[in-house]
Scaffold this motif. Structure first.
Motif, mmCIF file in Angstrom:
data_model
loop_
_atom_site.group_PDB
_atom_site.id
_atom_site.type_symbol
_atom_site.label_atom_id
_atom_site.label_comp_id
_atom_site.label_asym_id
_atom_site.label_seq_id
_atom_site.Cartn_x
_atom_site.Cartn_y
_atom_site.Cartn_z
ATOM 1 N N VAL A 116 -22.429 -36.940 19.617
ATOM 2 C CA VAL A 116 -21.156 -37.639 19.793
ATOM 3 C C VAL A 116 -20.799 -37.700 21.272
ATOM 4 C CG1 VAL A 116 -19.821 -35.517 19.351
ATOM 5 C CG2 VAL A 116 -18.719 -37.741 19.114
ATOM 6 N N THR A 117 -20.344 -38.860 21.697
ATOM 7 C CA THR A 117 -19.821 -39.061 23.048
ATOM 8 C C THR A 117 -18.348 -39.430 22.936
ATOM 9 O OG1 THR A 117 -21.880 -39.675 24.168
ATOM 10 C CG2 THR A 117 -19.845 -40.621 25.045
ATOM 11 N N ILE A 118 -17.539 -38.816 23.810
ATOM 12 C CA ILE A 118 -16.112 -39.124 23.874
ATOM 13 C C ILE A 118 -15.807 -39.638 25.270
ATOM 14 C CG2 ILE A 118 -13.767 -38.226 23.638
ATOM 15 C CD1 ILE A 118 -14.964 -35.963 21.905
ATOM 16 N N VAL A 119 -15.192 -40.810 25.352
ATOM 17 C CA VAL A 119 -14.787 -41.355 26.647
ATOM 18 C C VAL A 119 -13.302 -41.674 26.620
ATOM 19 C CG1 VAL A 119 -17.077 -42.312 27.136
ATOM 20 C CG2 VAL A 119 -15.352 -43.746 26.065
ATOM 21 N N HIS A 120 -12.670 -41.521 27.761
ATOM 22 C CA HIS A 120 -11.288 -41.952 27.926
ATOM 23 C C HIS A 120 -11.313 -43.278 28.684
ATOM 24 C CE1 HIS A 120 -6.985 -40.858 27.762
ATOM 25 N NE2 HIS A 120 -6.903 -41.710 28.773
ATOM 26 N N ALA A 121 -10.432 -44.187 28.301
ATOM 27 C CA ALA A 121 -10.407 -45.516 28.914
ATOM 28 C C ALA A 121 -8.971 -45.984 29.063
ATOM 29 C CB ALA A 121 -11.198 -46.511 28.064
ATOM 30 N N GLN A 122 -8.794 -47.005 29.900
ATOM 31 C CA GLN A 122 -7.454 -47.556 30.055
ATOM 32 C C GLN A 122 -6.980 -48.251 28.789
ATOM 33 O OE1 GLN A 122 -9.660 -47.765 32.658
ATOM 34 N NE2 GLN A 122 -8.588 -47.612 34.619
ATOM 35 N N ARG A 123 -7.858 -49.047 28.163
ATOM 36 C CA ARG A 123 -7.387 -49.772 26.986
ATOM 37 C C ARG A 123 -8.557 -50.206 26.115
ATOM 38 N NH1 ARG A 123 -5.264 -55.052 30.447
ATOM 39 N NH2 ARG A 123 -7.266 -56.153 30.600
ATOM 40 N N ALA A 124 -8.226 -50.477 24.860
ATOM 41 C CA ALA A 124 -9.190 -51.010 23.896
ATOM 42 C C ALA A 124 -8.421 -51.788 22.842
ATOM 43 C CB ALA A 124 -9.991 -49.889 23.243
ATOM 44 N N ASP A 125 -9.140 -52.632 22.110
ATOM 45 C CA ASP A 125 -8.509 -53.267 20.953
ATOM 46 C C ASP A 125 -8.838 -52.452 19.705
ATOM 47 O OD1 ASP A 125 -11.097 -54.018 20.114
ATOM 48 O OD2 ASP A 125 -10.892 -56.085 20.819
ATOM 49 N N ALA A 126 -8.290 -52.864 18.576
ATOM 50 C CA ALA A 126 -8.450 -52.083 17.352
ATOM 51 C C ALA A 126 -9.892 -52.020 16.875
ATOM 52 C CB ALA A 126 -7.564 -52.670 16.252
ATOM 53 N N GLY A 127 -10.710 -52.977 17.298
ATOM 54 C CA GLY A 127 -12.117 -52.980 16.922
ATOM 55 C C GLY A 127 -12.993 -52.128 17.806
ATOM 56 N N GLY A 128 -12.428 -51.540 18.876
ATOM 57 C CA GLY A 128 -13.184 -50.640 19.741
ATOM 58 C C GLY A 128 -13.735 -51.260 21.000
#
Length: 245
Positions: free
Chosen positions: A160-172
């Motif tokens: 598993v990889t976890i990333v933090h991001a500024q934004r995403a849509d509901a589909g990823g």
């Protein structure tokens, strides 16, 4: 478009399993402390933690007893100091933490190989280095074109990889800008991907600025909305690094 938005608690519960190889990526910028804290809350155990530059987030995971092994290239907190739980675990007799060390580019190469579905990645940066003596997983190969002897590192394919991001849509579909690490490579190398974002936006916003889309939704299993979830690291356009904290 499938809606992949879930709580961080639900994402960690279903996608991070005891004994997993876990990558929480980000390079000074966009480090998902929220995800690290949720892993601690859920008392995940036996994790192999991988990261180019493990900092306070991983130090907390080590202190909480979540980690059995650290795969890394440099450990410390830029501008703040040493990792105390990491040091205590390594200096314990017997050591309480297994170590597997590479150079920075060695870790980049491992994730790049995993993302490209290759068994290894060749590189030159171990010439005259003593790291291969400390890590028998670093091998050598002969180039079939030049007969040059090169170093080689094995592909890294996290559970598993976890990333933090500024934004995403509901589909990823995930957009990141500013200082980059190896978020894309880690996501594409991984079996499961959790994206933690400052802000959930519509698909039309993502489509209006497609050059910022680093990770497509097809690679993402869960989207978690956690404003300030990277604090005390920073998120460009949202908040600064908080060394005092």
């Amino acid at each position: 478009m499938k809606n992949k938005v879930v709580s961080l608690r639900e994402a960690v519960s279903s996608l991070v399993r005891d004994g997993d190889t876990v990558v929480i990526e980000g390079f000074t910028h966009l480090i998902s402390f929220a995800a690290g804290h949720e892993i601690i809350r859920q008392k995940k155990r036996g994790l192999t933690l991988c990261r180019l530059t493990p900092d306070l987030n991983y130090d907390q995971l080590i202190a909480a007893g979540c980690a059995k092994k650290l795969v890394f290239s440099w450990a410390g907190n830029p501008g703040v100091g040493s990792l105390h739980a990491f040091r205590r675990a390594v200096e314990a007799k017997p050591p309480a933490l297994e170590l597997e060390e590479y150079s920075h580019f060695g870790m980049v190469a491992r994730l790049s190989a995993g993302a490209a579905n290759l068994p290894f990645w060749p590189l030159r940066d171990y010439e005259d280095s003593d790291i291969p003596r400390a890590n028998p997983r670093i091998k050598s190969v002969i180039c079939p074109f030049t007969a040059e002897k090169l170093a080689a590192v094995p592909a890294l394919r996290p559970d598993v990889t976890i990333v933090h991001a500024q934004r995403a849509d509901a589909g990823g579909n995930t957009q990141i800008w500013g200082l980059m690490g190896v978020q894309k490579e880690a996501a594409f190398a991984s079996k499961r991907v959790i994206v933690v974002v400052e802000e959930l936006v519509s698909e039309s916003v993502i489509r209006s600025d497609p050059n910022r889309t680093l990770i497509p939704g097809l690679q993402v299993d869960a989207v978690c909305v956690e404003p300030w979830g990277a604090h005390p690291s920073y998120a460009q356009g949202y908040y600064d690094r908080d060394n005092d904290f």
